[in-house]
Design a protein around this motif. Sequence first.
Motif, PDB file in Angstrom:
ATOM      1  N   GLY A 105       0.808  -1.211   0.000  1.00  0.00           N
ATOM      2  CA  GLY A 105       0.000   0.000   0.000  1.00  0.00           C
ATOM      3  C   GLY A 105       0.842   1.261   0.000  1.00  0.00           C
ATOM      4  N   LYS A 106       0.141   2.380  -0.026  1.00  0.00           N
ATOM      5  CA  LYS A 106       0.801   3.675  -0.045  1.00  0.00           C
ATOM      6  C   LYS A 106       0.561   4.360   1.293  1.00  0.00           C
ATOM      7  N   VAL A 107       1.624   4.901   1.890  1.00  0.00           N
ATOM      8  CA  VAL A 107       1.482   5.573   3.181  1.00  0.00           C
ATOM      9  C   VAL A 107       0.643   6.837   2.974  1.00  0.00           C
ATOM     10  N   HIS A 108      -0.445   6.955   3.722  1.00  0.00           N
ATOM     11  CA  HIS A 108      -1.441   7.977   3.433  1.00  0.00           C
ATOM     12  C   HIS A 108      -1.533   9.048   4.520  1.00  0.00           C
ATOM     13  N   SER A 109      -0.751   8.824   5.630  1.00  0.00           N
ATOM     14  CA  SER A 109      -0.694   9.862   6.668  1.00  0.00           C
ATOM     15  C   SER A 109       0.648   9.729   7.357  1.00  0.00           C
ATOM     16  N   ILE A 148       9.507   5.880   7.638  1.00  0.00           N
ATOM     17  CA  ILE A 148       8.304   5.766   6.807  1.00  0.00           C
ATOM     18  C   ILE A 148       7.758   7.156   6.486  1.00  0.00           C
ATOM     19  N   LYS A 149       7.723   7.457   5.169  1.00  0.00           N
ATOM     20  CA  LYS A 149       7.331   8.811   4.743  1.00  0.00           C
ATOM     21  C   LYS A 149       6.019   8.769   3.980  1.00  0.00           C
ATOM     22  N   LEU A 150       5.314   9.851   4.046  1.00  0.00           N
ATOM     23  CA  LEU A 150       4.066  10.006   3.313  1.00  0.00           C
ATOM     24  C   LEU A 150       4.293   9.644   1.838  1.00  0.00           C
ATOM     25  N   ASN A 151       3.335   8.911   1.273  1.00  0.00           N
ATOM     26  CA  ASN A 151       3.370   8.512  -0.142  1.00  0.00           C
ATOM     27  C   ASN A 151       4.383   7.415  -0.489  1.00  0.00           C
ATOM     28  N   ASP A 152       5.147   6.925   0.523  1.00  0.00           N
ATOM     29  CA  ASP A 152       6.013   5.764   0.292  1.00  0.00           C
ATOM     30  C   ASP A 152       5.153   4.534  -0.013  1.00  0.00           C
ATOM     31  N   THR A 153       5.739   3.644  -0.786  1.00  0.00           N
ATOM     32  CA  THR A 153       5.082   2.336  -0.946  1.00  0.00           C
ATOM     33  C   THR A 153       5.695   1.381   0.077  1.00  0.00           C
ATOM     34  N   ILE A 154       4.855   0.583   0.740  1.00  0.00           N
ATOM     35  CA  ILE A 154       5.345  -0.330   1.766  1.00  0.00           C
ATOM     36  C   ILE A 154       4.561  -1.641   1.697  1.00  0.00           C
ATOM     37  N   THR A 155       5.250  -2.748   2.000  1.00  0.00           N
ATOM     38  CA  THR A 155       4.569  -4.048   2.054  1.00  0.00           C
ATOM     39  C   THR A 155       4.509  -4.474   3.511  1.00  0.00           C
ATOM     40  N   HIS A 173       8.238  -4.610   4.701  1.00  0.00           N
ATOM     41  CA  HIS A 173       9.324  -4.387   3.769  1.00  0.00           C
ATOM     42  C   HIS A 173       9.105  -2.989   3.215  1.00  0.00           C
ATOM     43  N   LEU A 174      10.094  -2.120   3.352  1.00  0.00           N
ATOM     44  CA  LEU A 174       9.937  -0.760   2.859  1.00  0.00           C
ATOM     45  C   LEU A 174      10.097  -0.807   1.348  1.00  0.00           C
ATOM     46  N   GLY A 175       9.014  -0.626   0.638  1.00  0.00           N
ATOM     47  CA  GLY A 175       9.057  -0.715  -0.815  1.00  0.00           C
ATOM     48  C   GLY A 175       7.978  -1.651  -1.315  1.00  0.00           C
ATOM     49  N   PRO A 176       7.908  -1.810  -2.638  1.00  0.00           N
ATOM     50  CA  PRO A 176       6.874  -2.683  -3.198  1.00  0.00           C
ATOM     51  C   PRO A 176       7.112  -4.144  -2.835  1.00  0.00           C
ATOM     52  N   TYR A 177       6.072  -4.959  -3.018  1.00  0.00           N
ATOM     53  CA  TYR A 177       6.114  -6.381  -2.682  1.00  0.00           C
ATOM     54  C   TYR A 177       7.278  -7.066  -3.377  1.00  0.00           C
ATOM     55  N   SER A 178       8.157  -7.674  -2.609  1.00  0.00           N
ATOM     56  CA  SER A 178       9.282  -8.367  -3.238  1.00  0.00           C
ATOM     57  C   SER A 178       9.754  -9.499  -2.341  1.00  0.00           C
ATOM     58  N   TYR A 179       8.801 -10.126  -1.615  1.00  0.00           N
ATOM     59  CA  TYR A 179       9.213 -11.237  -0.769  1.00  0.00           C
ATOM     60  C   TYR A 179       9.843 -12.312  -1.634  1.00  0.00           C
ATOM     61  N   ARG A 180      10.884 -12.912  -1.109  1.00  0.00           N
ATOM     62  CA  ARG A 180      11.622 -13.922  -1.860  1.00  0.00           C
ATOM     63  C   ARG A 180      10.680 -15.070  -2.272  1.00  0.00           C
TER      64      ARG A 180
END
Length: 724
Positions: A105-109, A148-155, A173-180
């Motif tokens: 998701g996207k950090v919204h606050s 964690i910053k506003l509008n960052d993508t996080i899993t 995971h800070l960033g888009p989905y990339s689990y091994r």
Amino acid sequence: MLPLPKVSLPFTIIDSHSRRGVCGGSPVGDVRNKGGRHRKITVNNLLSRDVGVLKGIGKETAHSLAEMNIYSIKDLLEYFPYRYEDYRLRDLADVPHEERVTVEGKVHSDPSVMYYGRKKSRLTFKLLVDRYLVTAVFFNQPFLKKKIKLNDTITVTGKWDRHRQTITVQHYHLGPYSYRSEFEPVYSLKGNITSNMLKKFIATALNEYGDYIRENLPTAFLENYKLPGRREAIRAIHFPKNAQELKQARRRFVYEEFLYFQLKIQALRKFEREHSKGQEQHYDVKKLREFIQHLPFPLTNAQKRVINEICADLKSPYRMNRLLQGDVGSGKTVVAAVCLYATITAGNQGALMVPTEILAEQHTSSLRELFEPFDVTVELLSSSVKGKKRKQVLEQLENGDIDILVGTHALIQEDVNFKQLGTVITDEQHRFGVEQRRVLREKGENPDVLFMTATPIPRTLAITAFGEMDVSVIDEMPKGRKAIETYWAKHDMFERVLAFMEKELRRNKQAYVICPLIEESEKLDVQNAIDIHAQLTHYFHNRYNIGLMHGRLSSEEKDQVMNAFSRNEIHVLVSTTVVEVGVNVPNATIMVIYDADRFGLAQLHQLRGRVGRGNEQSYCILIADPKTEVGKERMKIMTETNNGFVLSEKDLELRGPGDLFGKKQSGLPDFKVADVVHDYRALETARKDAAELIQSDAFWTTEEYEPLCTYLQESGVLSGEKLD
Ligand code: ADP
Ligand code: MG
């Protein structure tokens, strides 16, 4: 892994397959067990190397691994996860309350942190997942506020609270989905072994030794069932790339486990048949027909069929090893009588072994009645037959003056000797220990043995636990039986139950009231027989006689009570489950079962079978306030079906095989991957394949089958060396 219980199998089976799972097939696993006696120089021996050869495994680690039964590289590779963490991305709309979920998701606050207690904190922010705005919660990680910053993508992965629209985060995971991997294996661990260590060892082993993993299933099967090869499947079961891969790997090992298990059972059966010389019992068909014509009723077709099956066994040179299944009231006793008579006409003696004294006495008198016009001597030997009488019975038995001996465990004592024992029948066989059954079988010159049971054994169990036996089924009830009506009542409805009982009692009918325990136990909040007996005596004072029956009474006392009940001098019998099996009082039409949720379905069905034995409408009333959904479901099923097979399938589904027979008696090995209930189709396929393999000549000569043959050879089944 438990060793294969020595249940129902006449061989003691010790093998690495069932103990350490699906390793079978290649000789590797057994090499250590046999002290290197059979050590072969093959690439497989590389897999049998000590785990200590792997990088990072020192003495202490090796010790911990040994506690997990991991000694060799092979053991390590075949140490499977017992479950997986699911890290697949999911649509929140599909995720049930309180389930674990992974979302991107996207950090919204901006994250905000709240401190409480000493050193405790809670960090939250709004997270936009697709079209949902949810709250992400992190405990005790205040430092994340800076990361964690506003509008960052996080899993994030965590528990989903549907009502509060909140995810309590366990992994992120800070960033888009990339689990091994979408699935993380979870292993049971011991000593100082951590999950990460184990995964690293397995990965190393796969890297360095993976090429030596040898296929042990025939190619034709792999192709037919579209199963992955062994090497590929072992990798995928540890490190699945996705759900599909995991599913295929699992399918393969389910089949492999079942095939090996069934091969052994089928081989055992073949060996038993070919090596167990029995007696050819040449019975007198004419006399047998005459006996059947004299029965007070015509036999059902099912009864005729099973009698034919049994008689064919008696006549054959093989020793009979047959299981007779028939629902409560299906008329097994008369089948037993016909078979015993067949034995007698062949000039032999018969034995009928039952689990309780009440049943022994009942069978004795009903057999005497049936055999009255045929000059057959039936005697009882139970622990209540003592002193002079016992001595006399034993003498007559050795002289051959007794044709049929009925009894409990007393039958298999050492001083009991038959002149010429031809056939042994046990009633309600699941109540006998294997050891007792074996001793009984060994009396006389390989007598034919028939095990009768009213516990309907679900197909899945029948073909596993009793796979080495022949099975006959009475699947038809005598005509004119009315189905028992079953009701489920709560404890606070007891008054109404009593009123209902009184109505039947006024019609001169009788009732059973069953309680789980004899005396009050503080631990279990159950009504006890003594209490209920007092209550009912008070309620029905002067109008009806209430009897009390339980396992602590002496056998004379039990007889007295039972006889009074048969004669309708006792109108209501309060009892523990001692009346569960076999007891036959056709005038009883009501069965009330207290705390019914404490019994297994199979047992409830047995108890219910004590009524409905005459032509009158009968009733079973279950009194229970089950707390769980499964408990409620079980009560409901009882009210919906009178079919014992349906019930036992259901019981197996709801409670598992252990509960149906008691863990030990289920006769099932602990499968590593497979599950007899959910994978029953694979089990049936494996059984069919195993049976065909064992029968075919190619199996013993074609190289393709070598791993399977080797496995059978080393398990000792073929040579009979494990015959006990
Ligand atoms: P179970 O299989 O539970 O041991 P039983 O052998 O006690 O059942 O039989 C139950 C009742 O059914 C007995 O009273 C028996 O006499 C009666 N019975 C058995 N076979 C028949 C039949 N073919 N027709 C009518 N009644 C039968
Ligand atoms: Mg019976």
